[in-house]
Design a protein around this motif. Structure first.
Motif, PDB file in Angstrom:
ATOM      1  N   ASP A 153       5.557  -1.019   1.860  1.00 23.34           N
ATOM      2  CA  ASP A 153       5.358   0.425   1.728  1.00 23.34           C
ATOM      3  C   ASP A 153       5.711   0.841   0.301  1.00 23.34           C
ATOM      4  O   ASP A 153       6.879   0.841  -0.093  1.00 23.34           O
ATOM      5  N   THR A 154       4.688   1.200  -0.490  1.00 22.94           N
ATOM      6  CA  THR A 154       4.924   1.594  -1.879  1.00 22.94           C
ATOM      7  C   THR A 154       4.805   3.097  -2.083  1.00 22.94           C
ATOM      8  O   THR A 154       4.576   3.555  -3.199  1.00 22.94           O
ATOM      9  N   GLY A 155       4.958   3.849  -1.006  1.00 25.90           N
ATOM     10  CA  GLY A 155       4.925   5.302  -1.164  1.00 25.90           C
ATOM     11  C   GLY A 155       4.207   6.033  -0.053  1.00 25.90           C
ATOM     12  O   GLY A 155       3.704   7.139  -0.265  1.00 25.90           O
ATOM     13  N   LEU A 207       8.279  -8.048 -11.622  1.00 30.41           N
ATOM     14  CA  LEU A 207       7.259  -7.265 -10.934  1.00 30.41           C
ATOM     15  C   LEU A 207       6.622  -6.251 -11.882  1.00 30.41           C
ATOM     16  O   LEU A 207       7.282  -5.735 -12.785  1.00 30.41           O
ATOM     17  N   HIS A 208       5.337  -5.991 -11.671  1.00 27.95           N
ATOM     18  CA  HIS A 208       4.636  -4.943 -12.411  1.00 27.95           C
ATOM     19  C   HIS A 208       4.847  -3.631 -11.651  1.00 27.95           C
ATOM     20  O   HIS A 208       4.239  -3.404 -10.607  1.00 27.95           O
ATOM     21  N   LEU A 209       5.708  -2.776 -12.180  1.00 30.24           N
ATOM     22  CA  LEU A 209       6.109  -1.558 -11.480  1.00 30.24           C
ATOM     23  C   LEU A 209       5.758  -0.273 -12.232  1.00 30.24           C
ATOM     24  O   LEU A 209       6.067   0.818 -11.742  1.00 30.24           O
ATOM     25  N   ASP A 210       5.115  -0.402 -13.395  1.00 34.03           N
ATOM     26  CA  ASP A 210       4.758   0.784 -14.177  1.00 34.03           C
ATOM     27  C   ASP A 210       3.402   1.277 -13.700  1.00 34.03           C
ATOM     28  O   ASP A 210       2.365   0.934 -14.260  1.00 34.03           O
ATOM     29  N   TRP A 211       3.394   2.108 -12.661  1.00 27.14           N
ATOM     30  CA  TRP A 211       2.157   2.535 -12.015  1.00 27.14           C
ATOM     31  C   TRP A 211       1.650   3.878 -12.532  1.00 27.14           C
ATOM     32  O   TRP A 211       0.638   4.380 -12.044  1.00 27.14           O
ATOM     33  N   ALA A 212       2.338   4.461 -13.497  1.00 24.70           N
ATOM     34  CA  ALA A 212       1.969   5.805 -13.954  1.00 24.70           C
ATOM     35  C   ALA A 212       0.540   5.844 -14.478  1.00 24.70           C
ATOM     36  O   ALA A 212      -0.241   6.756 -14.162  1.00 24.70           O
ATOM     37  N   ALA A 213       0.156   4.844 -15.292  1.00 23.75           N
ATOM     38  CA  ALA A 213      -1.201   4.822 -15.857  1.00 23.75           C
ATOM     39  C   ALA A 213      -2.239   4.656 -14.752  1.00 23.75           C
ATOM     40  O   ALA A 213      -3.316   5.254 -14.796  1.00 23.75           O
ATOM     41  N   SER A 253       0.811  -1.203   0.000  1.00 24.01           N
ATOM     42  CA  SER A 253       0.000   0.000   0.000  1.00 24.01           C
ATOM     43  C   SER A 253       0.848   1.258   0.000  1.00 24.01           C
ATOM     44  O   SER A 253       1.950   1.279   0.531  1.00 24.01           O
ATOM     45  N   ARG A 254       0.302   2.310  -0.586  1.00 24.20           N
ATOM     46  CA  ARG A 254       0.939   3.628  -0.533  1.00 24.20           C
ATOM     47  C   ARG A 254       0.228   4.525   0.483  1.00 24.20           C
ATOM     48  O   ARG A 254       0.520   5.712   0.563  1.00 24.20           O
ATOM     49  N   THR A 255      -0.739   3.981   1.205  1.00 27.72           N
ATOM     50  CA  THR A 255      -1.478   4.764   2.193  1.00 27.72           C
ATOM     51  C   THR A 255      -1.445   4.061   3.549  1.00 27.72           C
ATOM     52  O   THR A 255      -1.808   2.889   3.661  1.00 27.72           O
ATOM     53  N   ALA A 256      -1.025   4.776   4.556  1.00 26.81           N
ATOM     54  CA  ALA A 256      -1.028   4.207   5.901  1.00 26.81           C
ATOM     55  C   ALA A 256      -2.440   3.902   6.366  1.00 26.81           C
ATOM     56  O   ALA A 256      -2.663   3.007   7.188  1.00 26.81           O
ATOM     57  N   SER A 257      -3.419   4.636   5.820  1.00 26.50           N
ATOM     58  CA  SER A 257      -4.819   4.424   6.209  1.00 26.50           C
ATOM     59  C   SER A 257      -5.309   3.025   5.870  1.00 26.50           C
ATOM     60  O   SER A 257      -6.315   2.568   6.437  1.00 26.50           O
ATOM     61  N   SER A 295      10.185  -2.361   2.362  1.00 24.25           N
ATOM     62  CA  SER A 295      10.228  -1.326   1.336  1.00 24.25           C
ATOM     63  C   SER A 295      10.052  -1.952  -0.043  1.00 24.25           C
ATOM     64  O   SER A 295      10.165  -3.178  -0.207  1.00 24.25           O
ATOM     65  N   LEU A 296       9.805  -1.112  -1.023  1.00 24.50           N
ATOM     66  CA  LEU A 296       9.728  -1.599  -2.404  1.00 24.50           C
ATOM     67  C   LEU A 296      11.057  -2.240  -2.807  1.00 24.50           C
ATOM     68  O   LEU A 296      11.081  -3.285  -3.479  1.00 24.50           O
ATOM     69  N   ASP A 297      12.157  -1.644  -2.370  1.00 24.15           N
ATOM     70  CA  ASP A 297      13.468  -2.210  -2.695  1.00 24.15           C
ATOM     71  C   ASP A 297      13.641  -3.599  -2.099  1.00 24.15           C
ATOM     72  O   ASP A 297      14.330  -4.452  -2.691  1.00 24.15           O
ATOM     73  N   ASP A 298      13.053  -3.843  -0.936  1.00 21.94           N
ATOM     74  CA  ASP A 298      13.129  -5.180  -0.332  1.00 21.94           C
ATOM     75  C   ASP A 298      12.492  -6.227  -1.240  1.00 21.94           C
ATOM     76  O   ASP A 298      13.029  -7.329  -1.408  1.00 21.94           O
ATOM     77  N   ILE A 299      11.330  -5.896  -1.804  1.00 21.21           N
ATOM     78  CA  ILE A 299      10.632  -6.846  -2.682  1.00 21.21           C
ATOM     79  C   ILE A 299      11.409  -7.038  -3.972  1.00 21.21           C
ATOM     80  O   ILE A 299      11.540  -8.166  -4.480  1.00 21.21           O
ATOM     81  N   ILE A 300      11.941  -5.950  -4.516  1.00 24.22           N
ATOM     82  CA  ILE A 300      12.753  -6.057  -5.734  1.00 24.22           C
ATOM     83  C   ILE A 300      13.964  -6.946  -5.483  1.00 24.22           C
ATOM     84  O   ILE A 300      14.335  -7.770  -6.329  1.00 24.22           O
ATOM     85  N   ALA A 301      14.587  -6.805  -4.321  1.00 23.78           N
ATOM     86  CA  ALA A 301      15.750  -7.633  -3.990  1.00 23.78           C
ATOM     87  C   ALA A 301      15.383  -9.109  -3.888  1.00 23.78           C
ATOM     88  O   ALA A 301      16.202  -9.987  -4.186  1.00 23.78           O
ATOM     89  N   LEU A 302      14.155  -9.387  -3.466  1.00 22.00           N
ATOM     90  CA  LEU A 302      13.726 -10.775  -3.314  1.00 22.00           C
ATOM     91  C   LEU A 302      13.494 -11.471  -4.648  1.00 22.00           C
ATOM     92  O   LEU A 302      13.855 -12.642  -4.828  1.00 22.00           O
TER      93      LEU A 302
END
Length: 258
Positions: free
Chosen positions: A137-139, A208-214, A102-106, A195-202
């Motif tokens: 945590d994605t942001g 991974l699908h990381l193109d979230w701009a759209a 998630s990118r939101t703590a809520s 962190s996101l880097d933790d998942i990338i390292a794994l």
């Protein structure tokens, strides 16, 4: 008043469970087309698989991740199912894990109620039930200054995002831990942050699908409501407020494009 009874832990190939899944698939097939899975939805599933792989050597996980139970309401009983992202069971206790990207703590606020229900059901099987959220945590904003800058930007979010520290302070049941070794008391809900880097390292960025701009450019309008009798809780954020609140399939089926 809602009460629970007769819980059983099942594997995903249980016949009654498969019949329920098939019926739900048919129901969805008869509904109008829904939004295909977004990049963030797909990443949520990939992060879940990565965390389960990371967890398996450290905790003896049980294949019976589906809970079948009776929900009793107004003198009527309904058979329901919910999935636990990962679960460990021994003679004295159960340890349930929720994977959430998630990118939101809520999003932790939405998880707490669901996990409290899950713990209440599992306590019919074991008195001690430990619960851990594995949060990717994605942001999530890291500081009040970052939140202020975001709200002052050209495209601010519709609601001011919360800091993780603010959510933890508002929900004393949540406890931020730095490892699986932290001793749980069976009452708190632990939050282990990745962190996101933790998942990338794994698993590698190429997996991974990381193109979230759209995804981020989509309209803020809420999609049409989806059935609430879903079987699986989603590990991605941006669920509808009442999505998966009933008996945690819809979210997973959205991720699968069904």
């Amino acid at each position: 008043m809602v009460t629970y009874a007769r819980p059983r832990l099942l594997t995903a190939d249980d016949k009654r469970y498969r019949a329920y899944v098939d019926g739900f698939k048919l129901q969805r097939k008869n509904n109008k087309a829904i939004r295909p899975p977004r990049q963030r939805d797909l990443f949520g599933g990939e992060a879940e698989a990565a965390l389960r792989t990371w967890l398996a050597p450290q905790v003896e996980l049980d294949d019976r991740r589906i809970i079948e139970y009776e929900e009793r309401r107004n003198k009527r009983a309904f058979i329901k199912y919910r999935e636990v992202d990962a679960i460990a069971v021994d003679e004295r206790a159960i340890w349930a894990f929720e994977f959430k990207a998630s990118r939101t703590a809520s999003s932790l606020r939405r998880a707490v109620g669901q996990l409290q229900e899950t713990r209440q059901i599992l306590r019919l099987l074991r008195h001690t039930v430990r619960v851990t959220i594995m949060l990717v945590d994605t942001g999530i904003p890291a500081s009040a200054a970052e939140v202020d800058a975001l709200m002052a930007s050209d495209h601010p979010p519709p609601r001011r995002p919360e800091l993780l520290s603010e959510v933890l302070a508002a929900l004393p049941i949540l406890r931020l831990v730095d490892s699986l070794d932290a001793q749980g008391d069976g009452e708190m809900i632990d939050v282990l942050r990745f962190s996101l880097d933790d998942i990338i390292a794994l698993v590698g960025a190429e997996n991974l699908h990381l193109d979230w701009a759209a995804d981020d450019e989509e309209s803020d309008e809420e999609p049409a409501p989806r059935p609430t009798s879903s079987l699986y809780a989603s590990s991605s954020d941006d669920k509808l407020p009442n999505d998966d609140d009933d008996n945690p399939l819809a979210a997973a089926m959205r991720k699968a494009g069904l």
